[in-house]
Design a protein around this motif. Structure first.
Motif, PDB file in Angstrom:
ATOM      1  N   HIS A 273      71.583  23.833  22.408  1.00 19.73           N
ATOM      2  CA  HIS A 273      72.323  25.063  22.700  1.00 19.73           C
ATOM      3  C   HIS A 273      71.391  26.123  23.295  1.00 19.73           C
ATOM      4  N   ASP A 274      70.189  26.238  22.754  1.00 19.20           N
ATOM      5  CA  ASP A 274      69.254  27.281  23.188  1.00 19.20           C
ATOM      6  C   ASP A 274      68.584  26.971  24.523  1.00 19.20           C
ATOM      7  N   PHE A 275      68.319  25.673  24.763  1.00 21.51           N
ATOM      8  CA  PHE A 275      67.519  25.327  25.943  1.00 21.51           C
ATOM      9  C   PHE A 275      68.281  24.513  26.980  1.00 21.51           C
ATOM     10  N   GLY A 276      69.492  24.087  26.650  1.00 25.90           N
ATOM     11  CA  GLY A 276      70.343  23.432  27.643  1.00 25.90           C
ATOM     12  C   GLY A 276      69.998  21.986  27.939  1.00 25.90           C
ATOM     13  N   ARG A 277      69.195  21.368  27.085  1.00 29.04           N
ATOM     14  CA  ARG A 277      68.889  19.945  27.285  1.00 29.04           C
ATOM     15  C   ARG A 277      68.487  19.318  25.955  1.00 29.04           C
ATOM     16  N   ALA A 278      68.566  17.981  25.897  1.00 23.45           N
ATOM     17  CA  ALA A 278      68.184  17.288  24.662  1.00 23.45           C
ATOM     18  C   ALA A 278      66.696  17.505  24.401  1.00 23.45           C
ATOM     19  N   PHE A 279      66.370  17.789  23.171  1.00 25.89           N
ATOM     20  CA  PHE A 279      64.983  18.086  22.810  1.00 25.89           C
ATOM     21  C   PHE A 279      64.183  16.792  22.650  1.00 25.89           C
ATOM     22  N   GLU A 280      62.991  16.774  23.233  1.00 23.28           N
ATOM     23  CA  GLU A 280      62.095  15.626  23.041  1.00 23.28           C
ATOM     24  C   GLU A 280      60.900  16.084  22.220  1.00 23.28           C
ATOM     25  N   GLY A 281      60.726  15.471  21.086  1.00 19.53           N
ATOM     26  CA  GLY A 281      59.626  15.845  20.217  1.00 19.53           C
ATOM     27  C   GLY A 281      60.041  15.679  18.768  1.00 19.53           C
ATOM     28  N   GLN A 282      59.269  16.288  17.879  1.00 22.54           N
ATOM     29  CA  GLN A 282      59.527  16.122  16.450  1.00 22.54           C
ATOM     30  C   GLN A 282      60.109  17.391  15.834  1.00 22.54           C
ATOM     31  N   VAL A 283      61.018  17.173  14.886  1.00 23.34           N
ATOM     32  CA  VAL A 283      61.581  18.292  14.117  1.00 23.34           C
ATOM     33  C   VAL A 283      61.299  17.996  12.636  1.00 23.34           C
ATOM     34  N   HIS A 284      60.556  18.880  11.991  1.00 21.81           N
ATOM     35  CA  HIS A 284      60.247  18.697  10.566  1.00 21.81           C
ATOM     36  C   HIS A 284      61.083  19.662   9.739  1.00 21.81           C
ATOM     37  N   ILE A 285      61.904  19.106   8.872  1.00 23.18           N
ATOM     38  CA  ILE A 285      62.818  19.931   8.080  1.00 23.18           C
ATOM     39  C   ILE A 285      62.215  20.240   6.717  1.00 23.18           C
ATOM     40  N   HIS A 286      62.316  21.491   6.338  1.00 25.35           N
ATOM     41  CA  HIS A 286      61.856  21.905   5.018  1.00 25.35           C
ATOM     42  C   HIS A 286      63.030  22.578   4.299  1.00 25.35           C
ATOM     43  N   LEU A 287      63.450  21.995   3.178  1.00 32.03           N
ATOM     44  CA  LEU A 287      64.619  22.512   2.459  1.00 32.03           C
ATOM     45  C   LEU A 287      64.154  23.585   1.480  1.00 32.03           C
ATOM     46  N   ALA A 288      64.073  24.802   1.975  1.00 28.90           N
ATOM     47  CA  ALA A 288      63.473  25.884   1.196  1.00 28.90           C
ATOM     48  C   ALA A 288      64.319  26.251  -0.018  1.00 28.90           C
ATOM     49  N   PHE A 289      65.578  25.839  -0.058  1.00 28.17           N
ATOM     50  CA  PHE A 289      66.461  26.256  -1.147  1.00 28.17           C
ATOM     51  C   PHE A 289      66.371  25.359  -2.376  1.00 28.17           C
ATOM     52  N   LEU A 290      65.724  24.207  -2.257  1.00 28.28           N
ATOM     53  CA  LEU A 290      65.662  23.314  -3.413  1.00 28.28           C
ATOM     54  C   LEU A 290      64.745  23.892  -4.483  1.00 28.28           C
ATOM     55  N   HIS A 291      65.151  23.711  -5.724  1.00 29.70           N
ATOM     56  CA  HIS A 291      64.332  24.219  -6.827  1.00 29.70           C
ATOM     57  C   HIS A 291      63.091  23.352  -6.986  1.00 29.70           C
ATOM     58  N   LEU A 292      61.925  23.983  -7.052  1.00 33.83           N
ATOM     59  CA  LEU A 292      60.686  23.232  -7.199  1.00 33.83           C
ATOM     60  C   LEU A 292      59.947  23.684  -8.452  1.00 33.83           C
ATOM     61  N   GLU A 293      59.359  22.719  -9.144  1.00 32.93           N
ATOM     62  CA  GLU A 293      58.504  23.059 -10.285  1.00 32.93           C
ATOM     63  C   GLU A 293      57.199  23.648  -9.742  1.00 32.93           C
ATOM     64  N   ALA A 294      56.518  24.438 -10.575  1.00 34.96           N
ATOM     65  CA  ALA A 294      55.240  25.030 -10.160  1.00 34.96           C
ATOM     66  C   ALA A 294      54.267  23.925  -9.766  1.00 34.96           C
ATOM     67  N   GLY A 295      53.466  24.182  -8.765  1.00 34.15           N
ATOM     68  CA  GLY A 295      52.503  23.182  -8.287  1.00 34.15           C
ATOM     69  C   GLY A 295      52.338  23.339  -6.791  1.00 34.15           C
ATOM     70  N   ASN A 296      51.635  22.385  -6.185  1.00 34.44           N
ATOM     71  CA  ASN A 296      51.361  22.495  -4.750  1.00 34.44           C
ATOM     72  C   ASN A 296      52.628  22.631  -3.909  1.00 34.44           C
ATOM     73  N   ALA A 297      53.656  21.858  -4.267  1.00 38.20           N
ATOM     74  CA  ALA A 297      54.879  21.882  -3.457  1.00 38.20           C
ATOM     75  C   ALA A 297      55.505  23.270  -3.476  1.00 38.20           C
ATOM     76  N   LYS A 298      55.508  23.880  -4.644  1.00 37.72           N
ATOM     77  CA  LYS A 298      56.099  25.219  -4.760  1.00 37.72           C
ATOM     78  C   LYS A 298      55.246  26.249  -4.017  1.00 37.72           C
ATOM     79  N   THR A 299      53.913  26.155  -4.192  1.00 36.08           N
ATOM     80  CA  THR A 299      53.024  27.084  -3.487  1.00 36.08           C
ATOM     81  C   THR A 299      53.197  26.946  -1.987  1.00 36.08           C
ATOM     82  N   PHE A 300      53.301  25.706  -1.526  1.00 38.81           N
ATOM     83  CA  PHE A 300      53.464  25.461  -0.103  1.00 38.81           C
ATOM     84  C   PHE A 300      54.792  26.045   0.397  1.00 38.81           C
ATOM     85  N   ASN A 301      55.822  25.882  -0.416  1.00 37.86           N
ATOM     86  CA  ASN A 301      57.138  26.441  -0.091  1.00 37.86           C
ATOM     87  C   ASN A 301      57.041  27.964   0.059  1.00 37.86           C
TER      88      ASN A 301
END
Ligand SMILES: [Zn+2]
Length: 268
Positions: free
Chosen positions: A153-181
């Motif tokens: 929609h934004d660029f008018g063509r199929a995107f070539e490359g990688q998309v990394h999804i981060h689900l920021a809404f998931l509850h995380l226990e304290a630790g590296n994953a939470k700090t990284f979030n």
């Protein structure tokens, strides 16, 4: 009358190829899926489906055709902490879908046994919310497709490359994953401070896109029902980021402190 208005799409042809692959498009796909936007009949005629985004899609990449749209709707609209539109959508369309399936829909969506919680909003107003362990890989895949749709929609063509999804809404226990979030959230907040909020029904959904950095990387932030946040790192095929030394330290278990403005994020 409503259904006619709701099914109205922009007058764009179904020509060309899919937003996500080289196949010929067979329909237009709503990005994000239309069912996330409440129907006017559940909102006293208020139109929360104005100018929905659509992109050309093949059958495989159409979330509605794979029923991933229903999966997303139940996952997102039922989350604790949504704004009142999310709640009301949950009781309207989502509730009807769950009742129609006699609970089977919930079993399909949540991996762990789902539970019903009663949450007090304020002033003795209670709502019932569902919680279980959502199917995270499936959620990630769905959001990956949504981001690819927004890229088209934004660029008018199929995107070539990688998309990394981060689900920021998931509850995380304290630790590296939470700090990284927390770190990612802060970082993106700083990158997006001057970026416009895009989308015609912001109480339901809006998104922001950062400017590319010196290596061509950029990010999207998606927000649903005022609260549910999803982040996406976008690496175009032409981009050439350097090896991330900080990431190597964190993965290697080395105590690492990353500073962002006045805040420090401590790993390991
Ligand atoms: Zn496709």
């Amino acid at each position: 009358m409503n259904s006619k208005r709701q099914s109205k799409k922009r007058d764009e042809p179904v020509a060309g190829s899919c937003y996500a692959c080289v196949c010929t498009a067979t329909s237009r796909e709503h990005v994000p899926p239309k069912n996330l936007f409440p129907e006017a009949k559940d909102f006293q005629g208020e139109d929360l489906r104005q100018q929905l985004i659509t992109v050309p899609s093949c059958d495989i990449h159409n979330l509605a055709k794979s029923q991933d749209d229903e999966f997303l709707m139940v996952c997102l609209a039922g989350l604790v902490g949504n704004n009142s539109i999310g709640y009301r959508h949950n009781f309207g369309k989502v509730g009807r879908a769950v009742r129609r399936s006699a609970g089977r829909l919930l079993q399909k969506i949540f991996i762990a046994p789902q539970r019903l919680y009663r949450v007090e909003l304020k002033d003795n107003k209670f709502v019932d919310v569902l919680w279980g362990s959502p199917d995270v890989p499936r959620l990630r895949r769905c959001f990956g497709q949504i981001v690819r749709g927004l890229l088209f929609h934004d660029f008018g063509r199929a995107f070539e490359g990688q998309v990394h999804i981060h689900l920021a809404f998931l509850h995380l226990e304290a630790g590296n994953a939470k700090t990284f979030n927390d770190f990612l959230k802060k970082r993106l907040e700083m990158d997006l401070v001057d970026c416009p909020k895009l989308g015609s029904n912001p109480e339901v959904f809006y998104y922001q896109r950062s400017e590319p950095d010196e290596f061509g990387l950029f990010a999207y932030r998606l927000r649903f029902y005022g609260r549910v946040e999803v982040m996406a790192g976008v690496l175009p095929a032409a981009s050439n980021p350097p090896a991330n030394i900080i990431q190597k330290f964190i993965e290697g278990g080395i105590k690492t402190i990353v500073t962002l403005g006045p805040e420090e994020f401590e790993f390991n």
